[in-house]
Each structure stands twice: as structure tokens, then as C-alpha cells.
Design an enzyme around this catalytic site. Structure first.
Site, PDB file in Angstrom:
ATOM      1  N   CYS A 176       0.826  -1.209   0.000  1.00 40.41           N
ATOM      2  CA  CYS A 176       0.000   0.000   0.000  1.00 40.41           C
ATOM      3  C   CYS A 176       0.857   1.254   0.000  1.00 40.41           C
ATOM      4  O   CYS A 176       1.927   1.282   0.610  1.00 40.41           O
ATOM      5  CB  CYS A 176      -0.859   0.030   1.246  1.00 40.41           C
ATOM      6  SG  CYS A 176      -1.909  -1.389   1.432  1.00 40.41           S
ATOM      7  N   ARG A 188       5.643  -0.652  -5.921  1.00 36.96           N
ATOM      8  CA  ARG A 188       5.547  -1.348  -4.628  1.00 36.96           C
ATOM      9  C   ARG A 188       4.564  -2.509  -4.681  1.00 36.96           C
ATOM     10  O   ARG A 188       4.565  -3.355  -3.801  1.00 36.96           O
ATOM     11  CB  ARG A 188       5.079  -0.362  -3.547  1.00 36.96           C
ATOM     12  CG  ARG A 188       6.086   0.716  -3.237  1.00 36.96           C
ATOM     13  CD  ARG A 188       5.475   1.765  -2.341  1.00 36.96           C
ATOM     14  NE  ARG A 188       5.090   1.204  -1.061  1.00 36.96           N
ATOM     15  CZ  ARG A 188       5.787   1.335   0.050  1.00 36.96           C
ATOM     16  NH1 ARG A 188       6.924   1.984   0.031  1.00 36.96           N
ATOM     17  NH2 ARG A 188       5.379   0.815   1.170  1.00 36.96           N
ATOM     18  N   TRP A 221      -3.167  -2.756  -1.370  1.00 42.20           N
ATOM     19  CA  TRP A 221      -2.820  -4.171  -1.518  1.00 42.20           C
ATOM     20  C   TRP A 221      -3.786  -4.895  -0.599  1.00 42.20           C
ATOM     21  O   TRP A 221      -3.744  -4.717   0.618  1.00 42.20           O
ATOM     22  CB  TRP A 221      -1.370  -4.359  -1.074  1.00 42.20           C
ATOM     23  CG  TRP A 221      -0.902  -5.766  -0.962  1.00 42.20           C
ATOM     24  CD1 TRP A 221      -1.091  -6.613   0.097  1.00 42.20           C
ATOM     25  CD2 TRP A 221      -0.133  -6.501  -1.907  1.00 42.20           C
ATOM     26  NE1 TRP A 221      -0.488  -7.815  -0.149  1.00 42.20           N
ATOM     27  CE2 TRP A 221       0.101  -7.783  -1.369  1.00 42.20           C
ATOM     28  CE3 TRP A 221       0.378  -6.197  -3.167  1.00 42.20           C
ATOM     29  CZ2 TRP A 221       0.829  -8.748  -2.041  1.00 42.20           C
ATOM     30  CZ3 TRP A 221       1.103  -7.167  -3.837  1.00 42.20           C
ATOM     31  CH2 TRP A 221       1.317  -8.425  -3.272  1.00 42.20           C
ATOM     32  N   ASN A 276      -2.201   2.707   5.593  1.00 43.88           N
ATOM     33  CA  ASN A 276      -1.339   1.537   5.386  1.00 43.88           C
ATOM     34  C   ASN A 276      -1.208   0.846   6.739  1.00 43.88           C
ATOM     35  O   ASN A 276      -1.057   1.519   7.753  1.00 43.88           O
ATOM     36  CB  ASN A 276       0.072   1.953   4.947  1.00 43.88           C
ATOM     37  CG  ASN A 276       0.100   2.494   3.542  1.00 43.88           C
ATOM     38  OD1 ASN A 276      -0.899   2.447   2.829  1.00 43.88           O
ATOM     39  ND2 ASN A 276       1.255   3.018   3.148  1.00 43.88           N
ATOM     40  N   GLY A 277      -1.192  -0.465   6.731  1.00 46.03           N
ATOM     41  CA  GLY A 277      -1.047  -1.190   7.994  1.00 46.03           C
ATOM     42  C   GLY A 277      -2.276  -2.042   8.247  1.00 46.03           C
ATOM     43  O   GLY A 277      -3.090  -2.274   7.346  1.00 46.03           O
ATOM     44  N   GLU A 326      17.769 -18.697  -4.348  1.00 48.38           N
ATOM     45  CA  GLU A 326      17.514 -17.370  -4.898  1.00 48.38           C
ATOM     46  C   GLU A 326      17.192 -17.461  -6.399  1.00 48.38           C
ATOM     47  O   GLU A 326      16.312 -16.761  -6.894  1.00 48.38           O
ATOM     48  CB  GLU A 326      18.714 -16.445  -4.616  1.00 48.38           C
ATOM     49  CG  GLU A 326      18.700 -15.103  -5.317  1.00 48.38           C
ATOM     50  CD  GLU A 326      17.405 -14.311  -5.188  1.00 48.38           C
ATOM     51  OE1 GLU A 326      16.580 -14.585  -4.317  1.00 48.38           O
ATOM     52  OE2 GLU A 326      17.205 -13.416  -6.024  1.00 48.38           O
ATOM     53  N   LYS A 351      13.697 -16.101  -7.938  1.00 49.74           N
ATOM     54  CA  LYS A 351      13.632 -15.049  -8.964  1.00 49.74           C
ATOM     55  C   LYS A 351      12.808 -15.522 -10.144  1.00 49.74           C
ATOM     56  O   LYS A 351      11.989 -14.794 -10.679  1.00 49.74           O
ATOM     57  CB  LYS A 351      15.064 -14.693  -9.384  1.00 49.74           C
ATOM     58  CG  LYS A 351      15.271 -13.340  -9.935  1.00 49.74           C
ATOM     59  CD  LYS A 351      15.610 -12.265  -8.919  1.00 49.74           C
ATOM     60  CE  LYS A 351      14.693 -12.201  -7.745  1.00 49.74           C
ATOM     61  NZ  LYS A 351      15.193 -11.520  -6.605  1.00 49.74           N
ATOM     62  N   GLU A 384       8.952 -15.839  -9.173  1.00 49.25           N
ATOM     63  CA  GLU A 384       8.198 -14.624  -8.865  1.00 49.25           C
ATOM     64  C   GLU A 384       7.880 -13.782 -10.097  1.00 49.25           C
ATOM     65  O   GLU A 384       6.898 -13.058 -10.102  1.00 49.25           O
ATOM     66  CB  GLU A 384       8.870 -13.786  -7.777  1.00 49.25           C
ATOM     67  CG  GLU A 384      10.193 -13.173  -8.134  1.00 49.25           C
ATOM     68  CD  GLU A 384      10.872 -12.522  -6.930  1.00 49.25           C
ATOM     69  OE1 GLU A 384      10.256 -12.429  -5.861  1.00 49.25           O
ATOM     70  OE2 GLU A 384      12.026 -12.113  -7.063  1.00 49.25           O
ATOM     71  N   HIS A 439      17.263 -38.520  -2.220  1.00 47.32           N
ATOM     72  CA  HIS A 439      16.412 -38.938  -1.102  1.00 47.32           C
ATOM     73  C   HIS A 439      14.931 -38.684  -1.391  1.00 47.32           C
ATOM     74  O   HIS A 439      14.133 -38.601  -0.457  1.00 47.32           O
ATOM     75  CB  HIS A 439      16.842 -38.222   0.184  1.00 47.32           C
ATOM     76  CG  HIS A 439      18.226 -38.591   0.612  1.00 47.32           C
ATOM     77  ND1 HIS A 439      18.546 -39.858   1.036  1.00 47.32           N
ATOM     78  CD2 HIS A 439      19.376 -37.881   0.646  1.00 47.32           C
ATOM     79  CE1 HIS A 439      19.841 -39.912   1.331  1.00 47.32           C
ATOM     80  NE2 HIS A 439      20.364 -38.713   1.091  1.00 47.32           N
ATOM     81  N   LYS A 447       6.776  -4.637  -3.338  1.00 48.40           N
ATOM     82  CA  LYS A 447       8.175  -4.246  -3.133  1.00 48.40           C
ATOM     83  C   LYS A 447       8.527  -4.204  -1.651  1.00 48.40           C
ATOM     84  O   LYS A 447       9.573  -4.655  -1.252  1.00 48.40           O
ATOM     85  CB  LYS A 447       8.434  -2.882  -3.790  1.00 48.40           C
ATOM     86  CG  LYS A 447       9.893  -2.462  -3.772  1.00 48.40           C
ATOM     87  CD  LYS A 447      10.752  -3.389  -4.611  1.00 48.40           C
ATOM     88  CE  LYS A 447      12.218  -3.112  -4.511  1.00 48.40           C
ATOM     89  NZ  LYS A 447      12.996  -4.277  -4.985  1.00 48.40           N
TER      90      LYS A 447
HETATM   91  C1  F6R Z   1      12.430 -11.049  -4.196  1.00 48.56           C
HETATM   92  C2  F6R Z   1      11.946 -10.044  -3.325  1.00 48.56           C
HETATM   93  C3  F6R Z   1      11.397 -10.406  -1.967  1.00 48.56           C
HETATM   94  C4  F6R Z   1      12.141  -9.543  -0.953  1.00 48.56           C
HETATM   95  C5  F6R Z   1      11.508  -9.697   0.424  1.00 48.56           C
HETATM   96  C6  F6R Z   1      12.239  -8.889   1.471  1.00 48.56           C
HETATM   97  O1  F6R Z   1      12.898 -10.525  -5.397  1.00 48.56           O
HETATM   98  O2  F6R Z   1      12.011  -8.924  -3.691  1.00 48.56           O
HETATM   99  O3  F6R Z   1      11.509 -11.757  -1.644  1.00 48.56           O
HETATM  100  O4  F6R Z   1      13.477  -9.917  -0.957  1.00 48.56           O
HETATM  101  O5  F6R Z   1      10.162  -9.307   0.375  1.00 48.56           O
HETATM  102  O6  F6R Z   1      12.238  -7.530   1.158  1.00 48.56           O
HETATM  103  P1  F6R Z   1      13.231  -6.517   1.875  1.00 48.56           P
HETATM  104  O7  F6R Z   1      14.605  -6.858   1.414  1.00 48.56           O
HETATM  105  O8  F6R Z   1      12.791  -5.157   1.424  1.00 48.56           O
HETATM  106  O9  F6R Z   1      13.059  -6.732   3.349  1.00 48.56           O
END
Ligand code: F6R
Length: 607
Positions: free
Chosen positions: A2, A27, A72, A98-99, A481, A485, A488, A504, A602
Site C-alpha cells: 500500500c 511497490r 494491496w 497503510n497497515g 535465490e 527469482k 516470482e 532422497h 516491493k
Molecule cells: C524477491 C523479493 C522479496 C524480498 C523480500 C524482502 O525478489 O524482492 O523476496 O526480498 O520481500 O524484502 P526486503 O529486502 O525489502 O526486506
């Protein structure tokens, strides 16, 4: 997640608000809305994109005070009604929030019993009614009245038709800044929303509120006593916050390609070549305190957690201090044991991830010492910790994180080096690692040159519905990772596994339609890794192998990605770079909006 933006001044608010909201698009959100206060309070809100909201605005939508929001969905689905702003029953109060309101259910029940007809399914709506029903004289007192009944977190902005010369904003666990313009003022949840208009901002503290008029602002606490929060010039380049594509390319692409220079920034001024160590002044720990650390615990979420796992490996290897990483989202819920001689490290690009922030607060409540490894200067986590390392990655706009993660790894390398050098890491090893760190930018550049090869591999992987990413020890978090990537942004299923664990169970899934991306560095495990690849190949599983030039894959039928060799401890980060490009090109090949993946925000500011 949000986003909030607000304006008060001599200009018409609507255009400024929707422009600010567009700057928060990265975001992640599912609906948007604005309220402007002119001769009356008008509200327009829409599920979908900010451009849908702009299309829905009526011709006559005048007002020089206004608030806007990107939502959101948490309480109730993403639709026009649940979008913010929410208004009071008499239509005179509008709020954006927000929250999360933890006691929303009981407040909604109480309001219904009092005869209020609730229009939406949201928790936020209660703010509008509570403020509308308050009998206090001033807007400030009405807002405080409402807040005193609410349990939860908020970044809040309120306009009221009876008080057209002001907005009241509040912060508790969700960021809120006030931007000072020339005869006009802004509010926002994120600097990106206002940076084009002003770089003079005040960050509210948790529990703080502000009255914002066209000519200034005053801050106060919930007991209405004044506070002294002032605005400061922030040293940022507004052009770095431009949203949308850059030179016709998605932001994720630009950010991947920026990594040679962002890594250089993370290293600048922090290496001591003479003594083979790092200087991280922000740790606020002297050598004696560094030596007294018996354990390191890293906490982060999502990709930050995976880089935390890489960091823990580095710290154990270089400093020989037991270290591990844990998902911050789980940590708090198992009543963690906080030890005085453990160094806790919270890692977060945004510095606003609520799960990570709550983990920090839990540690501090129990008397632990926490460092932050954070990108966004002045963010909630950066302010909550006892010291830390800023990433200097610059603003990261694409939702999928790349350059910030790489700089997290660099930050952990520096921390491991400094911790190692107050222990048993030799000066020669320190110098060896420094040379390795200094080589990273050029080596990343070299990897980026192989983009067309990676694009072809990505197109092949994009055809598969499901795939594995595998690695061992240093390579396992790299695989995690890489899988993260890819899933997502391409929405393909990708599962990360330790290569050693395949036999296993999951080997049962290997077939010609389930490819495997394997991380095979030149290290003490190369032979075992290659042996496992033969087992995959024997089951006709297609293979992509991310490896080093002198690794002999023998007769294996595999697509090979060669990454320049660095020191073994630093290899993982270089192996992550081709995986970013593979994910990017797979998503592109599938026609997805790379910068705005579905269901991903984000900064994740709700639990
Ligand atoms: C993956 C991604 C998320 C963030 C996670 C933590 O590309 O962006 O998995 O890594 O939401 O976000 P931060 O680093 O802002 O705490």
C-alpha cells in the site's frame, strides 16, 4: 505494498496525487483511489491500475487538498468499494491507511451496533467512522480520539471537510513522511512519491502525528503534546526514482546492468588493503566487542533471507563464528532465545518489511544487539537497529530484487572480513578476499556480456511448467535465490533443493519435461556435484549448469553457463548474476510485466 500520497497547497491536487501514486506503482497494489477537498469532499476509487483511476476521474474534480492511495488487499477482495480512501457516514471525512487494524472485527461490530452502515469489508473504514463520530473540537483531537480505540499499525492521512486548511497524518509501524515544498506541502509513505517535488522531508516516528497546512507542519504525540521533528534535505538524485521503463527497458533490466557500479559503491571507502580488513564504521562495535561475539544470527525475508544464508556461510568460513540465517517471519513466533553474546543482523532492502522489523523489536525487547544491513536510508529497520551497514545500491524500483541483493552479499563479505580479522583470519587471507571483492565489478560485467546465451537458455526453461534449481553448501542459497527469482516473475514452478538431497526423494520427479539448473562451482564438491548431474541426465532430465570454465562436465548433455572464477568464498554471488538474467528473459519470453509481477509487493508492510 500500500502507498500513500497527499498534497496541500495552491495547485489542483488530483493530478499531483495520481502522479505520486504512479510513482508508488512499483511497490505492488491492486486498486487505487483519491479524495480531494474543494467546495465539497469528492472521492474516486478503482480496482486495477492507477491509469484506470485517472480514466475514471470526473472533469470537475477540483480541490487543493487531497489524499491518494494504492491498496494491496488484506481485509476483503480488491474491488472499487474496498479501495481507499474510505469516508465517514456523513461523507465529510476521508482517510487512507497503510497497515493493519488488529481489532477491526470488534470495532466494526461496535460501529454497526451504533447504527453505522459499513460500506466496505476493510479494517481501514473504521478510522473514517471513528473520526466522523468523535465529538472533539479539532481535527487533531478527533484523529487522536480514533487512534486511541484502534490496536494495530498505521500510516494514516486524513482530510475533513470541516477543516479544509489542513491534513492530519499519523505513523505507527508504517512509514509516513512530510515533504516541504515552496508554499505547498506533501505527505507520502515513500520518498519516491514526492521526490520530484521536494527532497526536504521529515520522517515521523512511531506514535507521532503531524498537522500539515500549505505553509508548514507541526508534530505531536497521541497525548497532543508537541514534538520537535524537523525536515531535512535528503541527499538523493530525484532522477534515480523515475518510474516506468528506462531507455525502453524494464527497471529490472537496468538494475541488473547497474550492478558493476553499485557493487563499487558498496565497497567504496570500506577496504583496508594494508591490513587486509574492512572498515565498517556504522557497526558501532570496537574490536574487543567484535571479538566477544560467539554467534551470528541473520534474519530476513524472501530473497533477503537467502542472501542472509549466503552471508552466514561466509561468516562461518572467514570468521569461524557459528552463524545461521532464519526467516524473520517465523523467528518471532517461536519465543526465540536471545543470547547476549550473539550478534543479530536484520537484512532488508526496503528497511520496511514488517516481519523483519518485528523480529528486530523482539530481539531488542529481550536486550539483544541488532545490526541492520539495509538499503533505504532512514527506513524503519535502519532506525530501529543499534548499528549497521548501508547497501548503497541506490533506489531499487523493480519489484524483483537484484542489485540490492548483490550488495547485501558484498556487505556480508565485509562484515565477515572484519569479524575474521579480529580473530584468526590471516592478513594474507584478508588481502586475498579484498582482491576478490575488487574484481567483482569487472567479473559481473563479463557475465552480463553473455546475455544472449542466457536469453536462449531462458526461452528453453520458460517452456517447462516445473523445474529444479540445485546446489550444495555455498551453492544451495544460490539455487534458492535462482528459483525464487524465476518463479516470482515468470510464474513457473521452480523448486530449490540441495543437490545431495535429490536422491532422497525428488529424483522421482526428474523427466525430460522437468529441467534442472545446477550450481557447480570449482570447489571441493565439484566431483560430487557432477556425479549427481549424471543421475539427472540418466533420467533424461534437461540440464543447465552454472559453473566455472575449468570444470570438466565430461560427456554430460548440458547447457553450460561459465562464470568467471573468483575466490571460493565469493563465487556464490557471481553465480547469482546469470540466474537473474535467466529469470528476466524467461518472464519476458512468456510476455509478463517484469517490473510488476502479480501478487508481489516491493515492501511487504503487513504480517
Ligand atoms: C524477491 C523479493 C522479496 C524480498 C523480500 C524482502 O525478489 O524482492 O523476496 O526480498 O520481500 O524484502 P526486503 O529486502 O525489502 O526486506
Amino acid at each position: 505494498m500500500c502507498g500513500i500520497v497527499g498534497y496541500i497547497g495552491p495547485q489542483q491536487a488530483a493530478g499531483l496525487l495520481t502522479e505520486g501514486l504512479a510513482r508508488l506503482e512499483h511497490r505492488g497494489y491492486d486498486s487505487a483511489g483519491v479524495a480531494v477537498l474543494g467546495s465539497r469532499l469528492q472521492v474516486v476509487k478503482k480496482a486495477g491500475r492507477v491509469r484506470d483511476l485517472v480514466d475514471a476521474l470526473p472533469k470537475r474534480f477540483a480541490g487543493k487538498v487531497g489524499i491518494g492511495h494504492t491498496r494491496w488487499a488484506t481485509h476483503g477482495p480488491a474491488n472499487d468499494t474496498n479501495a481507499h480512501p474510505h469516508v465517514s457516514a456523513d461523507g465529510r471525512v476521508a482517510v487512507v491507511h497503510n497497515g493493519i487494524v488488529d481489532n477491526a472485527a470488534s470495532l466494526r461490530e461496535r460501529l454497526t451496533e451504533a447504527g453505522v452502515e459499513l460500506a466496505s469489508d476493510t479494517d481501514t473504514e473504521v478510522f473514517a467512522h471513528l473520526i466522523g463520530l468523535s465529538t472533539a473540537d479539532t481535527l487533531e483531537a478527533k484523529v487522536v480520539d480514533a487512534l486511541s480505540q484502534v490496536e494495530g499499525t498505521w500510516g494514516l492521512a486524513v482530510v475533513h471537510a470541516d477543516f479544509p486548511d489542513r491534513m492530519v497524518v499519523a505513523r505507527n509501524g508504517s512509514p509516513l513522511i512530510v515533504g516541504v515544498g515552496d508554499g505547498e506541502m506533501y505527505v507520502a509513505s515513500d520518498l519516491a512519491a514526492v521526490v520530484r517535488h521536494t527532497t526536504t522531508v521529515a520522517h515521523l516516528d512511531d506514535g507521532e502525528l503531524a498537522t500539515v497546512t500549505a505553509t508548514g507542519f507541526t508534530t505531536f504525540r497521541q497525548d497532543l503534546t508537541t514534538t520537535t521533528t524537523t525536515a531535512r534535505e535528503v541527499d538523493v538524485d530525484p532522477s534515480a526514482y523515475e518510474y516506468g521503463e528506462l531507455d525502453g527497458e524494464p527497471r529490472m533490466f537496468t538494475e541488473i546492468h547497474e550492478q558493476p557500479s553499485s557493487v563499487e559503491r558498496a565497497l567504496r571507502g570500506r577496504l583496508d588493503e594494508r591490513f587486509g580488513t574492512a572498515h565498517l564504521g556504522g557497526l558501532n562495535l570496537d574490536p574487543r566487542e567484535l571479538r566477544a561475539i560467539r554467534r551470528v544470527k541473520i534474519l530476513g525475508c524472501g530473497s533477503a533471507y537467502y542472501v542472509g544464508q549466503m552471508g552466514a556461510g561466509l561468516i562461518e568460513e572467514l570468521a569461524r563464528v557459528p552463524a545461521d540465517a532464519e526467516a524473520a517471519s517465523e523467528f518471532r513466533y517461536r519465543n526465540p532465545i536471545i543470547e547476549p553474546d550473539t550478534l543479530y543482523v536484520a537484512v532488508s532492502q526496503s528497511g520496511e518489511t514488517i516481519d523483519t522489523l518485528l523480529a528486530v523489536q523482539e530481539i531488542k525487547r529481550k536486550g539483544g544487539r541488532v545490526l541492520g544491513v539495509v538499503n533505504v536510508v532512514g527506513s524503519a529497520i535502519a532506525r530501529a537497529v543499534d548499528g549497521g551497514i548501508y547497501l548503497h545500491a541506490g533506489p531499487e524500483i523493480a519489484v524483483a530484487s537484484t542489485k540490492a541483493l548483490t550488495n547485501m552479499y558484498v556487505a556480508f563479505s565485509l562484515l565477515a572480513l572484519q569479524l575474521g580479522r579480529v580473530r584468526d583470519l590471516s592478513i594474507a587471507d584478508g588481502k586475498r578476499l579484498i582482491a576478490g571483492l575488487q574484481a567483482l565489478p569487472t567479473q559481473i560485467e563479463e557475465i552480463l556480456k553473455s546475455e544472449s546465451h542466457l536469453e536462449e537458455i531462458a526461452a528453453r526453461l520458460a517452456e517447462a511448467e516445473s523445474m529444479f534449481f540445485v546446489g550444495r553448501v555455498r551453492g544451495y542459497p544460490v539455487a534458492r535465490e535462482g528459483a525464487q527469482k524465476l518463479k516470482e516473475i515468470s510464474y513457473r514452478h521452480a523448486e530449490a533443493y540441495q543437490t545431495s538431497e535429490l536422491k532422497h526423494g525428488p529424483l522421482a520427479l526428474i523427466s525430460e519435461s522437468v529441467p534442472t539448473v545446477a550450481i557447480v562451482p570449482k570447489d571441493e564438491l565439484t566431483d560430487r556435484n557432477v556425479a549427481a548431474l549424471h543421475e539427472i541426465s540418466a533420467r533424461r532430465g534437461p540440464l543447465v549448469v552454472v559453473t566455472h570454465p575449468d570444470v570438466d562436465l565430461g560427456e554430460l548433455d548440458a547447457l553450460r553457463v561459465d562464470v568467471p572464477k573468483n575466490e571460493v568464498e565469493l563465487d556464490p554471488i557471481l553465480m547469482t548474476i546469470p540466474l537473474q538474467l535467466i529469470a528476466f528473459h524467461a518472464a519476458k519470453a512468456l510476455g509478463h510485466d517484469v517490473d510488476k509481477p502479480r501478487n508481489l509487493a516491493k515492501s511487504v508492510t503487513v504480517e
